[in-house]
Design a protein around this motif. Structure first.
Motif, PDB file in Angstrom:
ATOM      1  N   TYR A 216      -3.585  68.655  70.288  1.00  0.00           N
ATOM      2  CA  TYR A 216      -4.651  68.271  71.218  1.00  0.00           C
ATOM      3  C   TYR A 216      -4.371  67.011  72.038  1.00  0.00           C
ATOM      4  O   TYR A 216      -5.131  66.701  72.952  1.00  0.00           O
ATOM      5  CB  TYR A 216      -5.961  68.105  70.440  1.00  0.00           C
ATOM      6  N   GLU A 217      -3.307  66.262  71.748  1.00  0.00           N
ATOM      7  CA  GLU A 217      -2.981  65.074  72.547  1.00  0.00           C
ATOM      8  C   GLU A 217      -1.938  65.451  73.601  1.00  0.00           C
ATOM      9  O   GLU A 217      -2.238  65.520  74.793  1.00  0.00           O
ATOM     10  CB  GLU A 217      -2.460  63.952  71.649  1.00  0.00           C
ATOM     11  N   HIS A 226      -5.389  69.293  76.523  1.00  0.00           N
ATOM     12  CA  HIS A 226      -6.824  69.181  76.242  1.00  0.00           C
ATOM     13  C   HIS A 226      -7.390  67.828  76.700  1.00  0.00           C
ATOM     14  O   HIS A 226      -8.468  67.420  76.258  1.00  0.00           O
ATOM     15  CB  HIS A 226      -7.096  69.374  74.743  1.00  0.00           C
ATOM     16  N   GLY A 227      -6.652  67.167  77.536  1.00  0.00           N
ATOM     17  CA  GLY A 227      -7.134  65.875  78.037  1.00  0.00           C
ATOM     18  C   GLY A 227      -6.978  64.735  77.051  1.00  0.00           C
ATOM     19  O   GLY A 227      -7.532  63.649  77.255  1.00  0.00           O
ATOM     20  N   GLY A 228      -6.255  64.946  75.976  1.00  0.00           N
ATOM     21  CA  GLY A 228      -6.038  63.892  74.995  1.00  0.00           C
ATOM     22  C   GLY A 228      -7.146  63.810  73.955  1.00  0.00           C
ATOM     23  O   GLY A 228      -8.248  64.337  74.118  1.00  0.00           O
ATOM     24  N   ILE A 229      -6.844  63.148  72.824  1.00  0.00           N
ATOM     25  CA  ILE A 229      -7.803  62.982  71.723  1.00  0.00           C
ATOM     26  C   ILE A 229      -8.570  61.671  71.937  1.00  0.00           C
ATOM     27  O   ILE A 229      -7.971  60.607  72.136  1.00  0.00           O
ATOM     28  CB  ILE A 229      -7.073  62.966  70.360  1.00  0.00           C
ATOM     29  N   THR A 246       1.979  72.344  42.970  1.00  0.00           N
ATOM     30  CA  THR A 246       0.935  71.364  43.284  1.00  0.00           C
ATOM     31  C   THR A 246       1.178  70.784  44.669  1.00  0.00           C
ATOM     32  O   THR A 246       2.251  70.247  44.955  1.00  0.00           O
ATOM     33  CB  THR A 246       0.916  70.230  42.248  1.00  0.00           C
ATOM     34  N   GLY A 247       0.167  70.924  45.541  1.00  0.00           N
ATOM     35  CA  GLY A 247       0.289  70.430  46.907  1.00  0.00           C
ATOM     36  C   GLY A 247      -0.873  69.511  47.268  1.00  0.00           C
ATOM     37  O   GLY A 247      -1.723  69.179  46.426  1.00  0.00           O
ATOM     38  N   TYR A 248      -0.903  69.117  48.541  1.00  0.00           N
ATOM     39  CA  TYR A 248      -1.959  68.227  49.017  1.00  0.00           C
ATOM     40  C   TYR A 248      -2.250  68.571  50.474  1.00  0.00           C
ATOM     41  O   TYR A 248      -1.334  68.883  51.248  1.00  0.00           O
ATOM     42  CB  TYR A 248      -1.536  66.759  48.914  1.00  0.00           C
ATOM     43  N   LEU A 249      -3.557  68.543  50.841  1.00  0.00           N
ATOM     44  CA  LEU A 249      -3.914  68.825  52.225  1.00  0.00           C
ATOM     45  C   LEU A 249      -4.850  67.752  52.772  1.00  0.00           C
ATOM     46  O   LEU A 249      -5.619  67.134  52.024  1.00  0.00           O
ATOM     47  CB  LEU A 249      -4.550  70.206  52.370  1.00  0.00           C
ATOM     48  N   VAL A 250      -4.774  67.556  54.092  1.00  0.00           N
ATOM     49  CA  VAL A 250      -5.674  66.671  54.829  1.00  0.00           C
ATOM     50  C   VAL A 250      -6.172  67.457  56.037  1.00  0.00           C
ATOM     51  O   VAL A 250      -5.360  68.081  56.745  1.00  0.00           O
ATOM     52  CB  VAL A 250      -4.967  65.386  55.283  1.00  0.00           C
ATOM     53  N   ARG A 251      -7.482  67.427  56.279  1.00  0.00           N
ATOM     54  CA  ARG A 251      -8.070  68.160  57.408  1.00  0.00           C
ATOM     55  C   ARG A 251      -8.882  67.193  58.276  1.00  0.00           C
ATOM     56  O   ARG A 251      -9.693  66.423  57.761  1.00  0.00           O
ATOM     57  CB  ARG A 251      -8.959  69.292  56.913  1.00  0.00           C
ATOM     58  N   TRP A 252      -8.661  67.272  59.598  1.00  0.00           N
ATOM     59  CA  TRP A 252      -9.386  66.446  60.557  1.00  0.00           C
ATOM     60  C   TRP A 252     -10.160  67.312  61.550  1.00  0.00           C
ATOM     61  O   TRP A 252      -9.739  68.426  61.858  1.00  0.00           O
ATOM     62  CB  TRP A 252      -8.425  65.592  61.400  1.00  0.00           C
ATOM     63  N   GLN A 253     -11.252  66.739  62.050  1.00  0.00           N
ATOM     64  CA  GLN A 253     -11.909  67.271  63.242  1.00  0.00           C
ATOM     65  C   GLN A 253     -11.606  66.300  64.384  1.00  0.00           C
ATOM     66  O   GLN A 253     -11.763  65.086  64.219  1.00  0.00           O
ATOM     67  CB  GLN A 253     -13.421  67.392  63.061  1.00  0.00           C
ATOM     68  N   VAL A 254     -11.147  66.829  65.516  1.00  0.00           N
ATOM     69  CA  VAL A 254     -10.795  65.961  66.642  1.00  0.00           C
ATOM     70  C   VAL A 254     -11.672  66.264  67.858  1.00  0.00           C
ATOM     71  O   VAL A 254     -12.051  67.410  68.106  1.00  0.00           O
ATOM     72  CB  VAL A 254      -9.304  66.108  67.022  1.00  0.00           C
ATOM     73  N   THR A 255     -11.991  65.188  68.577  1.00  0.00           N
ATOM     74  CA  THR A 255     -12.734  65.308  69.833  1.00  0.00           C
ATOM     75  C   THR A 255     -11.756  65.042  70.964  1.00  0.00           C
ATOM     76  O   THR A 255     -10.947  64.107  70.889  1.00  0.00           O
ATOM     77  CB  THR A 255     -13.896  64.309  69.890  1.00  0.00           C
ATOM     78  N   THR A 256     -11.798  65.876  71.999  1.00  0.00           N
ATOM     79  CA  THR A 256     -10.825  65.761  73.084  1.00  0.00           C
ATOM     80  C   THR A 256     -11.496  65.393  74.403  1.00  0.00           C
ATOM     81  O   THR A 256     -12.716  65.543  74.581  1.00  0.00           O
ATOM     82  CB  THR A 256     -10.081  67.104  73.253  1.00  0.00           C
ATOM     83  N   LYS A 258     -11.114  66.900  77.225  1.00  0.00           N
ATOM     84  CA  LYS A 258     -11.531  68.128  77.890  1.00  0.00           C
ATOM     85  C   LYS A 258     -11.654  69.239  76.856  1.00  0.00           C
ATOM     86  O   LYS A 258     -10.864  69.321  75.920  1.00  0.00           O
ATOM     87  CB  LYS A 258     -10.530  68.521  78.976  1.00  0.00           C
ATOM     88  N   GLY A 259     -12.619  70.097  77.009  1.00  0.00           N
ATOM     89  CA  GLY A 259     -12.818  71.202  76.089  1.00  0.00           C
ATOM     90  C   GLY A 259     -13.576  70.777  74.842  1.00  0.00           C
ATOM     91  O   GLY A 259     -13.950  69.612  74.667  1.00  0.00           O
ATOM     92  N   PRO A 260     -13.777  71.724  73.937  1.00  0.00           N
ATOM     93  CA  PRO A 260     -14.599  71.460  72.747  1.00  0.00           C
ATOM     94  C   PRO A 260     -13.888  70.736  71.622  1.00  0.00           C
ATOM     95  O   PRO A 260     -14.491  70.437  70.587  1.00  0.00           O
ATOM     96  CB  PRO A 260     -14.987  72.869  72.313  1.00  0.00           C
ATOM     97  N   GLY A 261     -12.591  70.448  71.769  1.00  0.00           N
ATOM     98  CA  GLY A 261     -11.866  69.836  70.659  1.00  0.00           C
ATOM     99  C   GLY A 261     -11.475  70.880  69.631  1.00  0.00           C
ATOM    100  O   GLY A 261     -11.437  72.092  69.902  1.00  0.00           O
TER     101      GLY A 261
END
Length: 322
Positions: A216-217, A226-229, A246-256, A258-261
């Protein structure tokens, strides 16, 4: 003066290595190995399929004794003519009994020809071999990292990508909000962790920013699709089991700009092949797309399997819907 072949043992061409008894007028059922001491057998009727002999060798010729000898010769000649007309194979055998110099051969037993007997034909097993996951459109195979991912309905496996990573993505593209490029609403890629780091938590936490930037950046070609974050929010950070490791995850919500992110996720876990170098799986889902709920990220994550796992087969991804 007429002559006939005298009774005796003669080579049987229908059974190499044996001799058959000629009773003077017809072949009998009696056979023997050459040189065996056997008395002349009784003379039963000739077995079916044996024809009359060729004319005898010169030293075997002798007069037909007793009255009616000429009649017997005439009958034999008539019988031979009938056999020659009705059985071309018998006639051929009689003719081939002569050598190049025209010398008559000894009597030759002939047998009726029969259709060859064939054994049962081996047939291939009706069970089809296991399908190759790499040829299955519902399974993404990452040979390098030793994992497979399920491909949801409405997704595809592109042959080529800008960063050469194993990729699945939504089939339909659209004009990116920032213009100048095509975007996809959903993308998942797999890659090998670099730098020698083995801690999966450290890897996931470090990779999430890169995953967000690439989605998104700026893309790999430097375009701000997407017009950048403008901001981000952490939705999830946790340990979990992936492909038996055994693993590990990280989840983000990003706002951009342009558009809905959208939503991005980085998942790290040890590979099941080679030295176990960690694998990183990146997710990017556009926001406000009903076909891409966050639960689909979880479903794809649960469907990751080690390469060669029995659960990896045709149809793994077929049941995965939006």
């Amino acid at each position: 003066m007429s002559y006939a072949t005298p009774p005796g043992w003669y080579p049987d061409t229908g059974a190499p290595g044996l001799e058959r008894w000629w009773d003077g007028t017809a072949w009998t059922a009696h056979t023997r190995t050459p040189g065996a001491a056997h008395a002349a057998p009784e003379q039963p009727p000739a077995p079916a399929g044996f024809g009359p002999p060729s004319p005898p060798l010169p030293h075997q010729r002798g007069p037909i004794d007793g009255p009616g000898g000429g009649s017997r010769t005439k009958v034999l000649a008539i019988t031979l003519s009938g056999v020659l007309v009705l059985g071309a194979a018998v006639a051929g055998a009689l003719l081939l009994g002569r050598d190049e110099g025209g010398t008559p051969a000894a009597p030759t037993a002939t047998t009726s020809s029969a259709a060859p007997v064939t054994g049962p034909t081996a047939t291939a097993s009706s069970a089809d071999p296991d399908p190759d996951p790499d040829e299955d459109p519902t399974v993404l195979v990452d040979q390098l990292n030793g994992v497979t991912l399920p491909v949801p309905k409405g997704w595809e496996k592109p042959e080529n990508t800008s960063d050469d990573a194993a990729t699945i993505r939504t089939e339909q593209s659209y004009d990116c909000p920032g213009g100048a490029a095509f975007c996809y609403h959903g993308t998942v890629t797999t890659r090998t962790a670099r730098g020698g780091e083995r801690d999966v938590r450290v890897l996931a936490e470090a990779d999430i920013a890169t995953a967000a930037d690439r989605a998104y950046e700026e893309d790999s070609l430097g375009r701000r699709t997407h017009g950048g974050i403008t901001s981000h929010r952490v939705l999830k950070a946790q340990e979990l089991t992936v492909a038996g490791r055994t693993g590990y995850l990280v989840r983000w919500q990003v706002t951009t700009g342009k558009g809905p992110g959208g939503y991005v996720q980085s998942l790290a876990f040890p590979s099941s092949v080679g030295a176990g170098t960690p694998v990183i799986v990146r997710f990017a889902f556009d926001a406000e797309v009903s076909a891409l709920p966050l639960s689909l990220m979880d479903t794809i994550t649960r469907g990751i399997r080690p390469l060669g796992d029995s659960a990896t087969s045709a149809g793994v991804g077929a049941s995965i819907g939006p």
